[in-house]
Design a protein around this motif. Structure first.
Motif, short mmCIF file in Angstrom:
data_model
loop_
_atom_site.label_atom_id
_atom_site.label_comp_id
_atom_site.label_asym_id
_atom_site.label_seq_id
_atom_site.Cartn_x
_atom_site.Cartn_y
_atom_site.Cartn_z
N ARG A 46 0.99 -1.11 -0.05
CA ARG A 46 0.02 0.06 0.05
C ARG A 46 0.74 1.20 -0.22
NH1 ARG A 46 -4.35 1.63 4.79
NH2 ARG A 46 -5.44 3.18 3.65
N CYS A 47 1.92 1.38 0.86
CA CYS A 47 2.85 2.30 0.93
C CYS A 47 3.48 2.62 -0.52
CB CYS A 47 3.98 2.15 1.86
SG CYS A 47 5.17 3.25 2.09
N ILE A 48 3.85 1.44 -1.11
CA ILE A 48 4.57 1.68 -2.44
C ILE A 48 3.52 2.24 -3.49
CG2 ILE A 48 5.74 0.63 -4.43
CD1 ILE A 48 6.69 -1.51 -2.33
N ARG A 49 2.52 1.80 -3.44
CA ARG A 49 1.35 2.06 -4.35
C ARG A 49 0.96 3.58 -4.24
NH1 ARG A 49 -1.97 -1.44 -3.14
NH2 ARG A 49 -3.36 -0.13 -1.74
N ASP A 50 0.92 4.06 -2.81
CA ASP A 50 0.48 5.21 -2.54
C ASP A 50 1.55 6.38 -2.98
OD1 ASP A 50 -2.04 4.32 -1.68
OD2 ASP A 50 -1.83 4.65 0.38
N VAL A 51 2.92 6.11 -2.39
CA VAL A 51 3.67 6.89 -3.28
C VAL A 51 3.90 7.10 -4.38
CG1 VAL A 51 6.26 7.21 -2.97
CG2 VAL A 51 5.12 6.42 -0.81
N LYS A 52 3.71 6.32 -5.27
CA LYS A 52 3.88 6.31 -6.64
C LYS A 52 2.53 7.11 -7.15
CE LYS A 52 4.41 1.94 -7.97
NZ LYS A 52 4.61 0.84 -8.60
N GLU A 53 1.54 7.03 -6.63
CA GLU A 53 0.20 7.94 -6.90
C GLU A 53 0.51 9.22 -6.62
OE1 GLU A 53 -3.54 8.74 -8.49
OE2 GLU A 53 -2.05 7.22 -8.74
N THR A 54 1.14 9.38 -5.35
CA THR A 54 1.53 10.92 -4.96
C THR A 54 2.45 11.66 -6.02
OG1 THR A 54 1.24 10.43 -2.49
CG2 THR A 54 2.76 12.16 -3.07
N ILE A 55 3.51 10.73 -6.39
CA ILE A 55 4.35 11.47 -7.36
C ILE A 55 3.65 11.75 -8.71
CG2 ILE A 55 6.34 10.94 -8.67
CD1 ILE A 55 7.15 8.70 -6.27
N ARG A 56 2.77 11.05 -8.99
CA ARG A 56 2.44 11.29 -10.19
C ARG A 56 1.26 12.56 -10.14
NH1 ARG A 56 -2.61 10.46 -12.69
NH2 ARG A 56 -3.65 9.69 -10.91
N ILE A 57 0.74 12.56 -9.00
CA ILE A 57 -0.28 13.76 -9.00
C ILE A 57 0.55 15.26 -8.79
CG2 ILE A 57 -1.89 14.78 -7.47
CD1 ILE A 57 -3.19 12.68 -9.18
N LEU A 58 1.58 14.93 -8.32
CA LEU A 58 2.49 16.03 -8.05
C LEU A 58 3.00 16.66 -9.20
CD1 LEU A 58 3.98 18.23 -5.98
CD2 LEU A 58 5.65 16.38 -5.49
N SER A 59 3.48 15.50 -9.91
CA SER A 59 4.01 15.95 -11.26
C SER A 59 3.20 16.39 -12.00
CB SER A 59 4.81 14.52 -12.19
OG SER A 59 5.52 14.05 -11.06
N GLU A 60 1.86 15.99 -12.22
CA GLU A 60 0.93 16.58 -13.14
C GLU A 60 0.66 18.01 -12.74
OE1 GLU A 60 -2.42 13.88 -13.21
OE2 GLU A 60 -1.34 12.30 -14.19
N SER A 61 0.40 18.49 -11.26
CA SER A 61 -0.07 19.63 -10.86
C SER A 61 1.18 20.61 -11.09
CB SER A 61 -0.34 19.45 -9.38
OG SER A 61 1.14 19.14 -8.66
N LEU A 62 2.41 20.11 -11.14
CA LEU A 62 3.44 20.97 -11.44
C LEU A 62 3.64 21.40 -12.65
CD1 LEU A 62 6.27 19.53 -9.02
CD2 LEU A 62 5.12 21.67 -8.81
N SER A 63 3.30 20.50 -13.62
CA SER A 63 3.26 20.68 -15.21
C SER A 63 2.14 21.57 -15.65
CB SER A 63 3.03 19.18 -15.86
OG SER A 63 4.02 18.41 -15.63
N ALA A 64 1.12 21.70 -14.63
CA ALA A 64 -0.09 22.58 -14.89
C ALA A 64 0.02 24.15 -14.57
CB ALA A 64 -1.32 22.02 -14.17
N VAL A 65 1.15 24.25 -13.65
CA VAL A 65 1.32 25.61 -13.17
C VAL A 65 2.61 26.27 -13.62
CG1 VAL A 65 -0.02 25.37 -11.15
CG2 VAL A 65 2.53 24.68 -11.01
N LEU A 66 3.45 25.29 -14.15
CA LEU A 66 4.92 25.93 -14.55
C LEU A 66 5.16 25.95 -16.01
CD1 LEU A 66 7.12 24.43 -11.82
CD2 LEU A 66 6.46 26.74 -12.22
#
Length: 322
Positions: free
Chosen positions: A302-322
């Protein structure tokens, strides 16, 4: 009789580093028998200085029982005990058992390892996420943590894993100044701690810092997250990062500047690939050392899966604002 027993106990404790093989094990066992006799009297508790010295020597002696010193030597990658001298010093910090181990080749080369038990080692809650993250941060992986080795002591009945980290000679956060600090490194320390849900790391100036201007983490705690490890917004959902002084100044830079560092770091680190490689590497070791692996594997996965999802969402949100 107590005075003679005490002198013998101290004699063994001071010399056990220099003993070898059966002699060392027998002397360690003898010292523990002496302690049992001393504890039946008021001799130890009658002097605070004596009791404190006893509390320092006892874990040092106990560590040499049943080949655990050899296990530590093996873990460090140095296999011939006749060629290497080891000395142990107990550390009285944290809730885990801790030792400092110096491995010397008898000439000029001495390597220091910091040894501790994994988190919750005395309870039924196995915390193998800690091992995964140490390996993930490892200098040979992400490059934000020290060289690390794991070994299982032979004289402990419950499943216990020891973590040995090689001294990397970092500059601790507590020793950094405004002239030596690298703001990018501290922003990266904050970033990786939030992604991995690390505690007692960036908020503890003795557990992280810089190595050649780059971020370095040498100790941390990862707590079980009942609601999962996924954070849709790592800066709003993680509320434990209350900083002061240099860390506060680093994360307090203009948001756009901080986000540029975060975006560049994610691109540089390639976290998802590294965590996948680390999980694959650790899988067999975890199966070998864990008794309650069904319970542990669920939370670890669960930790591995959730951390990877956190990374994905963070990367997408940064791409949207930068």
């Amino acid at each position: 009789m107590s005075e003679a027993d005490w002198k013998k106990f101290v004699e063994i404790g001071n010399a056990i580093d220099k003993m070898r093989g059966v002699t060392r094990t027998e002397n360690a066992q003898h010292a523990l028998l002496l302690v049992q006799m001393l504890r039946r009297t008021e001799f130890l508790v009658g002097s605070k200085e004596r009791f404190d010295f006893y509390a320092t020597l006892l874990p040092k002696i106990a560590f040499y029982l049943d080949g655990n010193a050899i296990a530590a030597l093996d873990a460090s990658g140095s296999f011939d005990e006749n060629q290497f001298h080891m000395s142990f010093s107990p550390k009285k910090s944290g809730i885990q058992s801790r030792f400092t181990c110096d491995v010397s080749d008898g000439r000029s080369q001495t390597t220091r390892y910091f040894i501790k038990t994994h988190h919750h080692y005395l309870s039924t809650e196995d915390n193998l996420k800690e091992l995964l993250i140490y390996q993930f941060l490892n200098l040979n992986r992400l490059g934000i943590g020290p060289d690390v080795h794991f070994f299982v002591p032979s004289n402990i009945s419950q499943t216990t894993v020891c973590i040995a980290t090689k001294d990397c000679h970092l500059t601790l956060l507590s020793h950094l100044t405004k002239d030596t600090v690298n703001t990018k490194a501290l922003v990266q320390l904050d970033l990786i701690s939030r992604i991995l849900c690390l505690c007692d790391c960036t908020t503890n100036s003795s557990n992280c810092g810089q190595l050649n201007g780059k971020p370095m983490i040498v100790d941390f705690c990862i707590k079980h997250q009942s609601g999962g490890y996924f954070k849709s917004d790592i800066y709003q959902e993680n509320t434990e990062f209350n900083y002061s002084e240099l860390m506060a100044e680093a994360v307090g830079i203009p948001q756009e500047q901080r986000f540029l560092i975060v975006k560049g770091s994610l691109e540089e680190w390639n976290l998802v690939e590294v965590i996948n490689e680390t999980a694959l590497e650790m899988h067999q070791m975890i199966l070998d050392i864990i008794v309650t692996k069904d319970k542990v594997d669920d939370d670890l996965e669960r930790c591995i899966r959730d951390v990877k999802e956190t990374i994905r969402i963070l990367s997408e949100s940064l791409s949207a604002v930068l």
